[in-house]
Design a protein around this motif. Structure first.
Motif, PDB file in Angstrom:
ATOM      1  N   PHE A   1      -4.636  -2.986  -9.464  1.00 37.83           N
ATOM      2  CA  PHE A   1      -4.030  -1.713  -9.227  1.00 37.83           C
ATOM      3  C   PHE A   1      -4.020  -2.010  -7.571  1.00 37.83           C
ATOM      4  O   PHE A   1      -2.495  -1.828  -7.375  1.00 37.83           O
TER       5      PHE A   1
ATOM      6  N   ASN B   1      -1.513  -4.767  -7.615  1.00 37.80           N
ATOM      7  CA  ASN B   1      -0.107  -4.822  -8.000  1.00 37.80           C
ATOM      8  C   ASN B   1       0.532  -3.733  -7.391  1.00 37.80           C
ATOM      9  O   ASN B   1       2.788  -3.615  -7.098  1.00 37.80           O
ATOM     10  N   HIS B   2      -0.125  -3.084  -6.002  1.00 41.24           N
ATOM     11  CA  HIS B   2       0.664  -1.848  -5.092  1.00 41.24           C
ATOM     12  C   HIS B   2      -0.390  -2.720  -4.121  1.00 41.24           C
ATOM     13  O   HIS B   2      -0.652  -1.489  -3.035  1.00 41.24           O
TER      14      HIS B   2
ATOM     15  N   ILE C   1       0.796  -0.115  -0.618  1.00 39.19           N
ATOM     16  CA  ILE C   1       0.279   1.495  -1.004  1.00 39.19           C
ATOM     17  C   ILE C   1      -1.624   0.827  -0.346  1.00 39.19           C
ATOM     18  O   ILE C   1      -1.800   1.810  -0.126  1.00 39.19           O
ATOM     19  N   THR C   2      -2.187   0.640  -0.755  1.00 37.79           N
ATOM     20  CA  THR C   2      -3.678   0.311  -0.703  1.00 37.79           C
ATOM     21  C   THR C   2      -3.877   0.050   0.581  1.00 37.79           C
ATOM     22  O   THR C   2      -4.706   0.242   1.291  1.00 37.79           O
TER      23      THR C   2
END
Length: 71
Positions: free
Chosen positions: A34, A37-38, A41-42
């Motif tokens: 996650f 892929n993001h 945002i992270t």
């Protein structure tokens, strides 16, 4: 906790906590699909956590000093 102990924690302990936090973020990017892929945002979330903690400490200390000065 006296002033010398707080200062020692600030000078010695805080950089080590920052290093551990950064290593945790790097490990999270390595392990978590996650986070990979993001990444945007992270990254935003991992930057906002220490900023929020610092801002809340700063606001609390300022309010405490303001109340002391006011009375």
């Amino acid at each position: 906790m006296d002033k010398d102990t707080r200062f020692a924690f600030l000078v010695i302990g805080l950089p080590f906590l920052g290093l551990i936090y950064c290593l945790g973020i790097v490990l999270m990017f390595i392990v978590s699909p996650f986070a990979q892929n993001h990444a945007f945002i992270t990254g935003i979330l991992s930057a906002m956590i220490p900023f929020s903690i610092a801002a809340s400490i700063w606001i609390r200390a300022s309010a405490k000093a303001y109340n002391r000065h006011k009375n």
